[in-house]
Design a protein around this motif. Structure first.
Motif, PDB file in Angstrom:
ATOM      1  N   SER A 177       0.830  -1.211   0.000  1.00  0.00           N
ATOM      2  CA  SER A 177       0.000   0.000   0.000  1.00  0.00           C
ATOM      3  C   SER A 177       0.859   1.253   0.000  1.00  0.00           C
ATOM      4  N   GLY A 305      -4.475   6.303   2.964  1.00  0.00           N
ATOM      5  CA  GLY A 305      -4.383   5.347   1.874  1.00  0.00           C
ATOM      6  C   GLY A 305      -3.517   4.144   2.143  1.00  0.00           C
ATOM      7  N   THR A 308      -5.306   1.805   6.008  1.00  0.00           N
ATOM      8  CA  THR A 308      -6.654   1.254   5.902  1.00  0.00           C
ATOM      9  C   THR A 308      -6.732   0.104   4.903  1.00  0.00           C
ATOM     10  N   SER A 309      -6.121   0.264   3.738  1.00  0.00           N
ATOM     11  CA  SER A 309      -6.190  -0.783   2.720  1.00  0.00           C
ATOM     12  C   SER A 309      -5.495  -2.059   3.184  1.00  0.00           C
ATOM     13  N   SER A 310      -4.290  -1.917   3.726  1.00  0.00           N
ATOM     14  CA  SER A 310      -3.549  -3.100   4.148  1.00  0.00           C
ATOM     15  C   SER A 310      -4.251  -3.820   5.284  1.00  0.00           C
ATOM     16  N   THR A 312      -7.500  -3.922   5.934  1.00  0.00           N
ATOM     17  CA  THR A 312      -8.707  -4.602   5.462  1.00  0.00           C
ATOM     18  C   THR A 312      -8.369  -5.916   4.779  1.00  0.00           C
ATOM     19  N   ALA A 454      -9.164   2.710  -3.229  1.00  0.00           N
ATOM     20  CA  ALA A 454      -9.111   1.710  -2.163  1.00  0.00           C
ATOM     21  C   ALA A 454      -9.732   0.394  -2.614  1.00  0.00           C
ATOM     22  N   ILE A 457      -7.393  -1.523  -4.999  1.00  0.00           N
ATOM     23  CA  ILE A 457      -6.264  -2.148  -4.303  1.00  0.00           C
ATOM     24  C   ILE A 457      -6.736  -3.364  -3.503  1.00  0.00           C
ATOM     25  N   LEU A 458      -7.842  -3.209  -2.790  1.00  0.00           N
ATOM     26  CA  LEU A 458      -8.343  -4.277  -1.930  1.00  0.00           C
ATOM     27  C   LEU A 458      -8.705  -5.525  -2.733  1.00  0.00           C
TER      28      LEU A 458
END
Length: 510
Positions: A177, A305, A308-310, A312, A454, A457-458
């Motif tokens: 991320s 950025g 939060t993404s990592s 989840t 997001a 990426i997720l």
């Protein structure tokens, strides 16, 4: 002796005022537990306030009134209550509370976008985010950047898997991320200017911890001038380190832009820093930016950025490892749509509804932002309650996702609830703020502008992990621990460490 008399008088006055205020407002304000003098309801909270708010709401209802020290607060714990505050009365709750020393220090005196008061500057930056910085054109332009970083991530995991090594997926996902955000924001990766990127990664973690950590001096008015927990030293150190990194990056970019102007050269693409510097240099710009505002905005992008993404993806992986039947169903879907001769791509996600349901179910149980926070800009009546101006509002997204009145068997991880075949009306729920049952990115004016990035990426990286690897829990444990840790976001208490066993043979070329 005089000091002791003064202290007794001060405490007595505080107690009397507190009792009178409580009696005066008890018929106007929402239900509230018994408060203590000076500290209010602080004694009821642990390092995981979203869990404490949830337990209190079971007894005191969907809208509660609390005093965190001398700070008046509301807690909304159902989708209906959230809708009242964030839609029906949105104009009264468009500001974020900023009365913390951590926010003030790390946003250069509230000059960022995330905590900026609702007004001309915030509106300008929101429009800039949607049209330029995080708009569809920028995301499409930077698709090759995301693809390259996704491949590097899979390659790193593959190498360790072939060697039989355990992988700390939290750390690897954070690196992924951070690299994507670094390249989109300032065109830097871990392979370029490694010192700056590694420093930025540490700064993001430190900033998220400091903003999310409770500081008693923020809550009790007569302690505001005292640094009882040693916050100021850490804050100043983090701010100075961040400032030094950004100054170096901006200085190099300005020199590069001057050289390009002289030689007629161009950059491969404009990143976020280029867009911000264009406005900084434009004397006719609608809103004038200074260097502190640019740095504050970039810090927002990194913190929002990266973490939060990592987190989840990490929570989703943990749930899948604890529910192997769900993992196998997702893997069969990916194999059927993508096959085994290539790695899943962003363009495949629209054809993977079960994967999308897994992400939604992860958002429901493990929202990266368990509490949304706002502040009333004026006095307003909500649900018959009289809410004074400058009252802090917490929307307990974590509790909304566990509301038994809205979700059948709410503590179960069951992605099928988001598939139409369940017939429970949740199949069409979206995560972009239109449904108040599911608010991982907020809603309304203050909704996160980076939703599209997001989600890309997720989905693609979770899908790639499912497609490419069998995951074996390190240490031979049958179950992954699901304990939470305190923070501004929702980190795991224990790192997700497992051995990735490659399942594609031959492994697709990358």
């Amino acid at each position: 002796m005089a000091f002791q008399v003064l202290l007794v008088c001060l405490i007595s006055t505080i107690v009397i005022v507190f009792i009178l205020r409580t009696k005066q407002n008890k018929t106007l304000l929402p239900p509230s537990p018994m408060a203590l003098p000076i500290i209010g309801h602080l004694h009821l909270l642990s390092p995981l306030p979203h869990q404490d708010f949830h337990k209190l709401s079971i007894r005191y209802g969907p809208i509660m009134h609390l005093f965190l020290g001398s700070v008046p607060c509301l807690v909304a714990s159902t989708a209906e209550a959230a809708k009242e505050f964030l839609k029906t009365h949105e104009s009264s709750f468009s500001n974020r509370p900023v009365q913390t020393v951590a926010v003030e220090a790390l946003t250069y005196g509230f000059q960022d976008f995330f905590f900026a008061p609702y007004g001309p500057y915030w509106k300008f930056m929101k429009k800039l985010c949607m049209s330029e910085l995080l708009g569809s054109r920028m995301l499409e332009q930077l698709l090759p950047v995301r693809q390259e970083e996704n491949k590097r991530f899979i390659q790193r995991v593959l190498e360790k898997g072939v060697a039989g090594e355990a992988v700390d997926f939290g750390g690897e996902l954070m690196t992924l991320s951070n690299n994507i955000v670094s390249r989109m924001a300032v065109s830097r990766t871990s392979t370029e200017n490694e010192k700056d990127v590694e420093e930025m990664r540490k700064l993001v973690a430190d900033a998220a911890e400091l903003v999310g950590k409770f500081n008693i001096s923020d809550s009790i008015w007569f302690l505001k001038r005292f640094d009882l927990q040693g916050f100021n030293m850490r804050l100043n150190e983090t701010r100075d380190r961040f400032d030094a990194v950004l100054d170096r990056i901006i200085k190099r970019r300005e020199e590069e832009r001057r050289n390009n102007n002289q030689t007629g050269g161009t950059r491969p693409f404009k990143d976020m820093l280029d867009v911000l510097l264009d406005i900084f240099e434009d004397e006719s710009s609608e809103m004038k930016l200074n260097k502190d505002k640019i740095k504050a905005f970039i810090l927002d992008i990194f913190v929002a950025g990266t973490d939060t993404s990592s987190l989840t993806i990490e929570w989703a992986m943990a749930e899948l490892m604890n529910h192997p039947h769900v993992l196998e169903k997702a893997r069969l879907e990916i194999d059927a749509v993508v096959g085994k001769s290539r790695i899943v791509e962003e363009s495949d996600i629209k054809n993977l509804p079960y994967l999308q349901a897994i992400v939604k179910e992860t958002f429901r149980l493990h929202p990266a932002g368990p509490l949304l926070f706002r502040e009333s800009s004026r006095s307003v009546v909500v649900c018959g309650y009289n809410i004074p101006a400058n009252t802090r509002l917490f929307i307990n997204v974590w509790a909304i996702g566990r509301d038994p009145n809205q979700w059948k068997n709410p503590l179960e991880f069951r992605p099928e609830r988001f598939i139409d075949e369940e017939g429970n009306g949740h199949g069409e729920l979206d995560v972009r703020g239109q449904s108040f049952h599911l608010l991982p990115f907020g809603t309304g004016r203050r909704r996160c502008p980076g939703i599209s990035l997001a989600l890309q990426i997720l989905h693609v990286n979770l899908a790639a992990i499912i497609q490419c690897f069998q995951l074996k829990v390190n240490g031979g444990n049958d179950k992954v621990d699901m304990e939470e840790k305190s923070g501004l976001t929702l980190p795991r208490a224990h790192p997700l460490i497992c051995v990735p066993i490659p399942r594609l043979n031959p492994f697709p070329a990358m």
